[in-house]
Enzyme design. Structure first.
Site, PDB file in Angstrom:
ATOM      1  N   ASP A  30       3.562   9.604  -0.751  1.00  0.00           N
ATOM      2  CA  ASP A  30       2.374   8.842  -0.358  1.00  0.00           C
ATOM      3  C   ASP A  30       2.159   7.727  -1.378  1.00  0.00           C
ATOM      4  O   ASP A  30       2.276   7.982  -2.584  1.00  0.00           O
ATOM      5  CB  ASP A  30       1.148   9.780  -0.362  1.00  0.00           C
ATOM      6  CG  ASP A  30       0.160   9.465   0.743  1.00  0.00           C
ATOM      7  OD1 ASP A  30       0.089   8.294   1.150  1.00  0.00           O
ATOM      8  OD2 ASP A  30      -0.549  10.385   1.192  1.00  0.00           O
ATOM      9  N   HIS A  76       0.816  -1.224   0.000  1.00  0.00           N
ATOM     10  CA  HIS A  76       0.000   0.000   0.000  1.00  0.00           C
ATOM     11  C   HIS A  76       0.844   1.266   0.000  1.00  0.00           C
ATOM     12  O   HIS A  76       0.326   2.354  -0.217  1.00  0.00           O
ATOM     13  CB  HIS A  76      -0.931   0.001   1.219  1.00  0.00           C
ATOM     14  CG  HIS A  76      -2.007  -1.037   1.128  1.00  0.00           C
ATOM     15  ND1 HIS A  76      -3.316  -0.744   0.860  1.00  0.00           N
ATOM     16  CD2 HIS A  76      -1.953  -2.399   1.232  1.00  0.00           C
ATOM     17  CE1 HIS A  76      -4.036  -1.854   0.815  1.00  0.00           C
ATOM     18  NE2 HIS A  76      -3.223  -2.869   1.049  1.00  0.00           N
TER      19      HIS A  76
HETATM   20  P1  ADQ Z   1      -2.922   6.273   4.802  1.00  0.00           P
HETATM   21  O1  ADQ Z   1      -1.516   6.743   4.924  1.00  0.00           O
HETATM   22  O2  ADQ Z   1      -3.657   6.096   6.060  1.00  0.00           O
HETATM   23  O3  ADQ Z   1      -3.017   4.927   3.924  1.00  0.00           O
HETATM   24  P2  ADQ Z   1      -4.909   7.609   2.952  1.00  0.00           P
HETATM   25  O4  ADQ Z   1      -4.804   6.889   1.660  1.00  0.00           O
HETATM   26  O5  ADQ Z   1      -5.115   9.059   2.786  1.00  0.00           O
HETATM   27  O6  ADQ Z   1      -3.635   7.419   3.872  1.00  0.00           O
HETATM   28  O7  ADQ Z   1      -6.123   7.002   3.741  1.00  0.00           O
HETATM   29  C1  ADQ Z   1      -6.575   7.574   4.913  1.00  0.00           C
HETATM   30  C2  ADQ Z   1      -8.001   7.108   5.208  1.00  0.00           C
HETATM   31  O8  ADQ Z   1      -8.305   7.477   6.542  1.00  0.00           O
HETATM   32  C3  ADQ Z   1      -9.016   7.772   4.299  1.00  0.00           C
HETATM   33  O9  ADQ Z   1      -9.993   6.833   3.941  1.00  0.00           O
HETATM   34  C4  ADQ Z   1      -9.615   8.868   5.184  1.00  0.00           C
HETATM   35  O10 ADQ Z   1     -10.985   9.152   4.931  1.00  0.00           O
HETATM   36  C5  ADQ Z   1      -9.467   8.287   6.565  1.00  0.00           C
HETATM   37  N1  ADQ Z   1      -9.263   9.377   7.541  1.00  0.00           N
HETATM   38  C6  ADQ Z   1      -8.263  10.278   7.565  1.00  0.00           C
HETATM   39  N2  ADQ Z   1      -8.413  11.132   8.594  1.00  0.00           N
HETATM   40  C7  ADQ Z   1      -9.536  10.767   9.220  1.00  0.00           C
HETATM   41  C8  ADQ Z   1     -10.231  11.251  10.366  1.00  0.00           C
HETATM   42  N3  ADQ Z   1      -9.808  12.300  11.083  1.00  0.00           N
HETATM   43  N4  ADQ Z   1     -11.351  10.611  10.728  1.00  0.00           N
HETATM   44  C9  ADQ Z   1     -11.791   9.549  10.027  1.00  0.00           C
HETATM   45  N5  ADQ Z   1     -11.198   9.057   8.954  1.00  0.00           N
HETATM   46  C10 ADQ Z   1     -10.075   9.643   8.554  1.00  0.00           C
HETATM   47  C11 ADQ Z   1      -2.066   4.028   3.338  1.00  0.00           C
HETATM   48  C12 ADQ Z   1      -1.047   4.674   2.393  1.00  0.00           C
HETATM   49  C13 ADQ Z   1      -1.773   5.463   1.322  1.00  0.00           C
HETATM   50  C14 ADQ Z   1      -2.750   4.549   0.570  1.00  0.00           C
HETATM   51  C15 ADQ Z   1      -3.627   3.785   1.537  1.00  0.00           C
HETATM   52  C16 ADQ Z   1      -4.460   2.719   0.824  1.00  0.00           C
HETATM   53  O11 ADQ Z   1      -0.161   5.510   3.117  1.00  0.00           O
HETATM   54  O12 ADQ Z   1      -0.851   6.035   0.406  1.00  0.00           O
HETATM   55  O13 ADQ Z   1      -3.579   5.339  -0.266  1.00  0.00           O
HETATM   56  O14 ADQ Z   1      -2.860   3.132   2.536  1.00  0.00           O
HETATM   57  O15 ADQ Z   1      -3.659   1.852   0.092  1.00  0.00           O
END
Ligand code: ADQ
Length: 475
Positions: free
Chosen positions: A380, A172
């Site tokens: 990311d 991921h």
């Molecule tokens: P993350 O680094 O966690 O994921 P991201 O892809 O942005 O980053 O996903 C975050 C998730 O958490 C989103 O679904 C978002 O809605 C949720 N989220 C964020 N802040 C929140 C909050 N305050 N309350 C509730 N929900 C919240 C890792 C990798 C990424 C990759 C994903 C999936 O780092 O690059 O996209 O896995 O593979």
């Protein structure tokens, strides 16, 4: 603790097994104080739920409490297989090797990766435990899909125990170029671990290319057009499968009357003509320091008027036991406090900072309330927040500012793209996005939406599984 407390108690029976660091459920307590489980929110679980139910699926993962051993249990038609972790394993395997070595190394070393031999030993031991559990539940010729950087040794371990299985692996997070990866004292072991999979999936083609080059140079494997040949003559593939979101579910949630009412209430509370929004886990890869500095300077110079504009930053608490994350939180809070202290007045702060997690519906309301979404990670794997914002803009307006170092930038070309290290460039692009005409915003958003709705989470899972030879049609 023994390596596998359930050894011999479970007959192999699952035709489709997911192996991930965490189980797909989290603990709950009801009104009477009774403990239970609920399905974790998130795209991966949602995408795999139908296939897991149709195929006698099992999910292997840690249940989240150290030093606790749990028996497998069924939850909503899926078998959960909890893997125990002792408290010192949580510290060494999870907080140490996974989150203080591999995580920073794989994200361009934006924080200094630490190398400790005891952490590595714990990583090997825990990977072995996950592999044994998967080998135990997977039926003959079944499929096992291993997820992410915490479990990179599992594919090879599993292949050794169960050569009959189809094994997939998906990373991921980014996969670094060899100039960085070669620092890793255990680089050979990790590469060998990954080559145990029939398909090694990455977020972007560049990551797959980094991996193929490394296994050619470090392991001496023959590679051609994405395929690699193992020492025993068998073959595997490495390719990109950009992950996505359940776009329709976000769109539906965002257009419900109560979500719209909540979005309006957020706007009323913020009382600003223009709302900028950032939503991130509080992680040093997300570029929060640079982003907040950019907004501070925009407010200070008067290019943004603190009486008319507000920057709302939601930072989800994350990995709070890892030193680097504690330090980041202190830095961010100091920076926000300083900017608000300098530029705010009674009842009005230019930066509205919230350190909290929210339910999905509140997230959808926030996306609806924001005129400009600012997603500026230093590195990311993908970044789902950018895609969620797009899915929630059913009205066709709104503007997305996106770092060129997020995997999502390859697909979301119509976003206002920035180099997050270039603070002046970022400031200008934030203003450009905010000041663009409605026609321009709609034109860009239309293309972005087409992209996100065509390439949703189901598309991702189907692409990966059909390449792995799993009949998705019969799911
Ligand atoms: P993350 O680094 O966690 O994921 P991201 O892809 O942005 O980053 O996903 C975050 C998730 O958490 C989103 O679904 C978002 O809605 C949720 N989220 C964020 N802040 C929140 C909050 N305050 N309350 C509730 N929900 C919240 C890792 C990798 C990424 C990759 C994903 C999936 O780092 O690059 O996209 O896995 O593979």
């Amino acid at each position: 603790m023994t390596n596998n407390p359930r050894s011999g108690q479970v007959a192999p029976h699952a035709s489709f097994v997911v192996v991930a660091n965490r189980l797909a459920v989290e603990r709950t307590t009801d009104a009477d104080g009774q403990p239970g489980w609920r399905t974790s929110p998130g795209g991966l679980v949602t995408a795999l739920e139908p296939i897991m139910k149709a195929k006698e699926g099992a999910w292997v993962g840690w249940h989240g409490s150290p030093d606790e051993i749990l028996e497998p249990f069924a939850h909503d038609g899926i078998e959960m297989v909890p893997i125990p972790l002792a408290a010192d394993e949580v510290a060494e395997f999870y907080e140490g090797m996974s989150n203080a070595t591999l995580w920073p190394l794989y994200h361009d070393s934006v924080a200094f990766p630490e190398y400790h031999r005891e952490w590595w030993d714990a990583y090997v031991k825990v990977n072995q435990r996950f592999a044994e559990a998967a080998a135990e539940v997977a039926e003959k010729d079944g499929t096992v899909w291993v997820q992410d950087y915490q479990l990179q040794l599992v594919p090879q371990m599993l292949r050794g125990m169960r050569p009959d299985l189809k094994i997939g692996f998906f990373l991921h997070i980014p996969f670094p170029p060899q100039e960085l990866f070669n620092q890793l004292p255990w680089r050979k072991e990790i590469l060998e671990g990954l080559t145990g999979a029939d398909i090694v999936g990455f977020q972007v083609p560049g990551a797959a290319a980094n991996f193929l080059r490394l296994i050619r140079d470090r392991l001496g494997l023959e590679t051609k057009r994405g395929e690699f040949v193992r020492a025993d003559g068998t073959r595997g593939r490495a390719a990109a499968y950009p992950i996505s979101i359940d776009a329709n579910a976000f769109q539906d949630l965002a257009s419900q009357p109560d979500t719209l009412a909540r979005a309006q209430q957020i706007r009323d509370d913020l009382d600003a003509e223009i709302v900028f929004l950032g939503v991130d886990r509080l992680d040093y890869t997300k570029g929060l320091r640079q982003r907040i500095r950019a907004f501070g300077e925009l407010f200070q110079s008067g290019q943004l008027d603190p009486d008319k504009a507000v920057f709302l930053q939601i930072a989800t608490p994350s990995r709070e036991r890892v030193d680097e994350y504690r330090k980041l939180r202190d830095d961010i809070e100091l920076l926000v406090g300083r900017i608000n202290g300098d530029m705010g007045r009674i009842g009005r702060s230019p930066i509205n900072y919230l350190h909290s997690g929210y339910p999905r519906q509140e997230m959808a309301a926030l996306y609806r309330a924001a005129d400009v979404m600012v997603v500026t990670p230093l590195r990311d794997g993908m970044n789902l927040v950018a895609k969620e914002y797009v899915a929630c803009r059913g009205t066709g307006d709104g503007a997305l500012v996106l770092s060129e170092f997020a995997g999502a930038a390859r697909e979301l070309k119509q976003a206002w793209q920035v180099n997050p290290y270039d603070i002046n460039g970022m400031k200008q692009t934030i203003l450009d996005a905010a000041n663009a005409s409605v026609t321009e915003k709609r034109r860009r958003m239309r293309t972005l939406r087409r992209q996100v709705f065509t390439n949703d989470i189901n598309h991702w899972a189907e692409a990966f599984l059909s390449d792995l030879g799993v009949g998705v049609a019969d799911k």
